[in-house]
Scaffold this active site. Structure first.
Site, PDB file in Angstrom:
ATOM      1  N   GLU A 153       0.865  -1.185   0.000  1.00 11.68           N
ATOM      2  CA  GLU A 153       0.000   0.000   0.000  1.00 11.68           C
ATOM      3  C   GLU A 153       0.890   1.220   0.000  1.00 11.68           C
ATOM      4  OE1 GLU A 153      -2.111  -0.481   3.627  1.00 11.68           O
ATOM      5  OE2 GLU A 153      -3.254  -2.176   2.847  1.00 11.68           O
ATOM      6  N   TYR A 186       7.909   1.472  -7.464  1.00 11.30           N
ATOM      7  CA  TYR A 186       7.177   0.205  -7.585  1.00 11.30           C
ATOM      8  C   TYR A 186       6.804  -0.081  -9.042  1.00 11.30           C
ATOM      9  CZ  TYR A 186       6.836   0.852  -2.537  1.00 11.30           C
ATOM     10  OH  TYR A 186       7.133   1.055  -1.212  1.00 11.30           O
TER      11      TYR A 186
HETATM   12  C1  LIG Z   1      10.807   5.872  -1.937  1.00 11.96           C
HETATM   13  C2  LIG Z   1      12.261   5.696  -1.481  1.00 11.96           C
HETATM   14  C3  LIG Z   1      12.349   4.448  -0.586  1.00 11.96           C
HETATM   15  C4  LIG Z   1      13.169   5.531  -2.711  1.00 11.96           C
HETATM   16  O1  LIG Z   1      14.495   5.289  -2.247  1.00 11.96           O
HETATM   17  P1  LIG Z   1      15.777   5.579  -3.175  1.00 11.96           P
HETATM   18  O2  LIG Z   1      16.910   4.798  -2.616  1.00 11.96           O
HETATM   19  O3  LIG Z   1      15.958   7.038  -3.322  1.00 11.96           O
HETATM   20  O4  LIG Z   1      15.300   4.960  -4.562  1.00 11.96           O
HETATM   21  P2  LIG Z   1      16.283   4.462  -5.732  1.00 11.96           P
HETATM   22  O5  LIG Z   1      17.427   5.387  -5.855  1.00 11.96           O
HETATM   23  O6  LIG Z   1      16.581   3.015  -5.552  1.00 11.96           O
HETATM   24  O7  LIG Z   1      15.345   4.663  -6.993  1.00 11.96           O
HETATM   25  C5  LIG Z   1      14.722   3.582  -7.622  1.00 11.96           C
HETATM   26  C6  LIG Z   1      13.662   4.084  -8.585  1.00 11.96           C
HETATM   27  O8  LIG Z   1      12.595   4.684  -7.852  1.00 11.96           O
HETATM   28  C7  LIG Z   1      12.085   5.817  -8.563  1.00 11.96           C
HETATM   29  N1  LIG Z   1      12.355   7.010  -7.755  1.00 11.96           N
HETATM   30  C8  LIG Z   1      13.055   7.087  -6.601  1.00 11.96           C
HETATM   31  N2  LIG Z   1      13.052   8.367  -6.121  1.00 11.96           N
HETATM   32  C9  LIG Z   1      12.335   9.092  -7.014  1.00 11.96           C
HETATM   33  C10 LIG Z   1      11.952  10.464  -7.077  1.00 11.96           C
HETATM   34  N3  LIG Z   1      12.315  11.340  -6.128  1.00 11.96           N
HETATM   35  N4  LIG Z   1      11.194  10.854  -8.114  1.00 11.96           N
HETATM   36  C11 LIG Z   1      10.813   9.990  -9.081  1.00 11.96           C
HETATM   37  N5  LIG Z   1      11.146   8.658  -9.067  1.00 11.96           N
HETATM   38  C12 LIG Z   1      11.887   8.231  -8.057  1.00 11.96           C
HETATM   39  C13 LIG Z   1      12.838   5.852  -9.886  1.00 11.96           C
HETATM   40  O9  LIG Z   1      12.126   5.042 -10.803  1.00 11.96           O
HETATM   41  C14 LIG Z   1      14.150   5.178  -9.518  1.00 11.96           C
HETATM   42  O10 LIG Z   1      14.797   4.603 -10.603  1.00 11.96           O
HETATM   43  P3  LIG Z   1      15.885   5.481 -11.444  1.00 11.96           P
HETATM   44  O11 LIG Z   1      16.816   6.078 -10.437  1.00 11.96           O
HETATM   45  O12 LIG Z   1      16.552   4.484 -12.300  1.00 11.96           O
HETATM   46  O13 LIG Z   1      15.087   6.506 -12.163  1.00 11.96           O
HETATM   47  C15 LIG Z   1      12.768   6.963  -0.694  1.00 11.96           C
HETATM   48  O14 LIG Z   1      12.436   8.121  -1.435  1.00 11.96           O
HETATM   49  C16 LIG Z   1      12.201   7.096   0.699  1.00 11.96           C
HETATM   50  O15 LIG Z   1      12.765   6.586   1.677  1.00 11.96           O
HETATM   51  N6  LIG Z   1      11.047   7.780   0.820  1.00 11.96           N
HETATM   52  C17 LIG Z   1      10.408   7.974   2.110  1.00 11.96           C
HETATM   53  C18 LIG Z   1       9.778   6.688   2.611  1.00 11.96           C
HETATM   54  C19 LIG Z   1       8.717   6.187   1.652  1.00 11.96           C
HETATM   55  O16 LIG Z   1       7.981   6.963   1.062  1.00 11.96           O
HETATM   56  N7  LIG Z   1       8.621   4.843   1.537  1.00 11.96           N
HETATM   57  C20 LIG Z   1       7.624   4.197   0.707  1.00 11.96           C
HETATM   58  C21 LIG Z   1       6.407   3.935   1.519  1.00 11.96           C
HETATM   59  S1  LIG Z   1       5.199   3.029   0.570  1.00 11.96           S
END
Ligand SMILES: CC(C)(COP(=O)(O)OP(=O)(O)OC[C@H]1O[C@@H](n2cnc3c(N)ncnc32)[C@H](O)[C@@H]1OP(=O)(O)O)[C@@H](O)C(=O)NCCC(=O)NCCS
Length: 154
Positions: A109, A121
């Site tokens: 979710e 995702y």
């Molecule tokens: C969501 C989260 C876990 C992503 O972590 P991250 O380590 O920065 O993600 P990654 O670098 O592995 O990115 C993987 C993919 O996610 C997407 N993505 C990640 N951050 C993004 C952003 N700010 N905007 C758009 N796409 C994004 C992209 O598709 C990316 O692939 P790409 O780099 O090849 O374009 C991080 O932003 C976070 O901790 N957010 C707060 C907690 C949260 O919202 N968790 C999810 C709850 S359901």
């Protein structure tokens, strides 16, 4: 930040909990508490992992896998380590563990406003399968997403 960025993913342990709870607290308005993560360490169907740079926890994922369905319960990456593929590595590890546990489908979710998580995702092939209206704080919708992870055996 140093241009050399090296980290690995391993199972979460009790020694990680303070760092995990600190990331959780700076990430969410309604964060999981220490006890919640502690429960994940011992719960029979839970698979929590951390991403570690040196000896610093920079992210984590909590997976529950029960029979054919696995669920991502929580994933977060330290703010200044985002955008470097850490969440991708955590999710890959969770999917591998879910397959190992016999899961065929992975579900989660996510807040409708959380576009970075939804992108993440979708990148992995998760599809929107439903909406829980005003699920978060009776205000924001939850998007339900699923991905078939079952391996095709030829
Ligand atoms: C969501 C989260 C876990 C992503 O972590 P991250 O380590 O920065 O993600 P990654 O670098 O592995 O990115 C993987 C993919 O996610 C997407 N993505 C990640 N951050 C993004 C952003 N700010 N905007 C758009 N796409 C994004 C992209 O598709 C990316 O692939 P790409 O780099 O090849 O374009 C991080 O932003 C976070 O901790 N957010 C707060 C907690 C949260 O919202 N968790 C999810 C709850 S359901």
């Amino acid at each position: 930040m140093n241009s050399i960025f090296s980290y690995h993913v391993r199972p979460m342990t009790g020694g990680d909990l303070d760092a995990v709870v600190a990331i959780e607290a700076e990430t969410y308005a309604s964060p999981w508490q220490y006890e919640h993560f502690q429960h994940e360490l011992t719960a029979h169907h839970s698979w929590p992992f951390v991403a570690v740079e040196g000896n610093i926890v920079i992210g984590y994922i909590c997976l529950m896998s029960l029979f054919e369905e696995a669920q991502i319960l929580n994933i977060a990456v330290l703010k200044d380590r985002r955008g470097r593929g850490v969440a991708k590595t955590l999710l890959e590890r969770a999917i591998a563990s879910a397959l190992e546990a016999g899961a065929e489908v992975m579900a989660l979710e996510v807040r409708a406003s959380n576009s970075s998580a939804i992108e993440l995702y979708e990148r992995f092939g998760f599809k929107q399968v439903g909406i829980r209206t005003r699920y978060y704080d009776a205000a924001e919708d939850a998007i339900l997403m699923e991905k078939i992870i079952m391996e095709i055996h030829k």
